[in-house]
Every structure is written in structure tokens, then in C-alpha cells.
Motif scaffolding. Sequence first.
Motif, PDB file in Angstrom:
ATOM      1  N   UNK A  26      16.492  77.156 -13.420  1.00  0.00           N
ATOM      2  CA  UNK A  26      15.114  77.525 -13.132  1.00  0.00           C
ATOM      3  C   UNK A  26      14.313  77.463 -14.428  1.00  0.00           C
ATOM      4  N   UNK A  27      13.089  77.012 -14.323  1.00  0.00           N
ATOM      5  CA  UNK A  27      12.216  76.941 -15.483  1.00  0.00           C
ATOM      6  C   UNK A  27      10.959  77.749 -15.214  1.00  0.00           C
ATOM      7  N   UNK A  28      10.367  78.217 -16.276  1.00  0.00           N
ATOM      8  CA  UNK A  28       9.057  78.814 -16.139  1.00  0.00           C
ATOM      9  C   UNK A  28       8.149  78.180 -17.167  1.00  0.00           C
ATOM     10  N   UNK A  29       6.870  78.244 -16.906  1.00  0.00           N
ATOM     11  CA  UNK A  29       5.903  77.581 -17.758  1.00  0.00           C
ATOM     12  C   UNK A  29       5.050  78.612 -18.450  1.00  0.00           C
ATOM     13  N   UNK A  74       7.052  73.812 -20.980  1.00  0.00           N
ATOM     14  CA  UNK A  74       8.080  74.309 -20.061  1.00  0.00           C
ATOM     15  C   UNK A  74       9.255  74.807 -20.886  1.00  0.00           C
ATOM     16  N   UNK A  75       9.723  75.985 -20.533  1.00  0.00           N
ATOM     17  CA  UNK A  75      10.820  76.616 -21.254  1.00  0.00           C
ATOM     18  C   UNK A  75      11.830  77.103 -20.225  1.00  0.00           C
ATOM     19  N   UNK A 108       6.683  78.747 -28.636  1.00  0.00           N
ATOM     20  CA  UNK A 108       6.122  77.500 -28.117  1.00  0.00           C
ATOM     21  C   UNK A 108       5.747  76.540 -29.234  1.00  0.00           C
ATOM     22  N   UNK A 109       5.286  77.057 -30.361  1.00  0.00           N
ATOM     23  CA  UNK A 109       4.917  76.192 -31.477  1.00  0.00           C
ATOM     24  C   UNK A 109       6.100  75.329 -31.917  1.00  0.00           C
ATOM     25  N   UNK A 110       7.296  75.882 -31.822  1.00  0.00           N
ATOM     26  CA  UNK A 110       8.505  75.140 -32.194  1.00  0.00           C
ATOM     27  C   UNK A 110       8.814  74.026 -31.204  1.00  0.00           C
TER      28      UNK A 110
END
Length: 164
Positions: free
Chosen positions: A1-4, A34-35, A144-146
Motif C-alpha cells: 500500500x502506498x500513500x501520497x 508517493x511514499x 520528501x526532499x530526499x
Amino acid sequence: MKFTIRAALSVMLALAPAGVQAQSADQAGDKTVAVAADDPEMTAAIEQARATLDDFLALSAAPPPGTDRFKLKVKIVDGDATEHFWVIPFKRTATGFAGILANEPELVRNVAFGQYIEFSRDDISDWGYTRNGHQVGSYTVCVMLKKMSAQDADDLRSNYGFDC
């Protein structure tokens, strides 16, 4: 599962000068990052934000000079889709929190940009504010920057005061 997690627009909107009208994701060239739901860095960032939430809430209730743009990031679930949004401004209520959704949804359909929403403490995934032009908190943005291109990350760091 992914979340944004909303990236560029989330940051820009949270930092926009007072009175600036928000743009939709399409207008601003917003990007979504997306992470994976079990990403260890994102999990740690959310845990750090939640562990320090009481201090942030106390500070936001009586902001010291040089601080502004207090914001919360909240998780919205719609069926199998999950997305995280900045809520600006926000306030405490008798049953939790409420505020204005500051991003255009991309995955979930049960909320809309600019909508007044109510949410609980358990829905909060991050917090942030500006102190003397530098970002404080916004732990998920640092993760997120990474995951962004170097150019996008550098632009956000230089234009919006991220030190991470």
C-alpha cells in the motif's frame, strides 16, 4: 500500500504570504511524492512530529515574535486511498481540530481544496511553522526532499527556508 504526501504546493501554500489566493495543483505545477506506507524514514518523521505535537500546539496558541504560518498536516483516507494535506489555518475544537484543506486532492475524493474539515489528533501526521524565515518542524517534507529531484529540493530549500 502506498500513500501520497503533497510536496511542492503543500510547502508553497503553507508559506505563502497572508492574503495570497491558493492555486490548484494544476496551476502551480504541483508534484506528488508517493511514499510506501512502511517507509522507515517517513514513519520516523511522523513519529517525531506526533511526539512533539503538544509543544507545537502550545507555541501556536501563543506565538512568539518572529513566528508565523502555523500549520498541521493531516491524513485523509478514502477507501484504499490515503493522502496527507496541510490544513491552514487550523484551530482546536471541543472534539479535536478543524481547519481549511490547503491542497488539491489527487487520490482521495471525499474532500476538496478549500474545504473546512474536522479531524482528530490521530489524523495529524506533521506540523510546521516559520521562525525568522526558516522552517521549523515539517518533518515529512524533509523526507520528501530526499525523494525529489535535486533541483526541486534545492528550490524548496532556498525559496522556503528548509534547513534539512
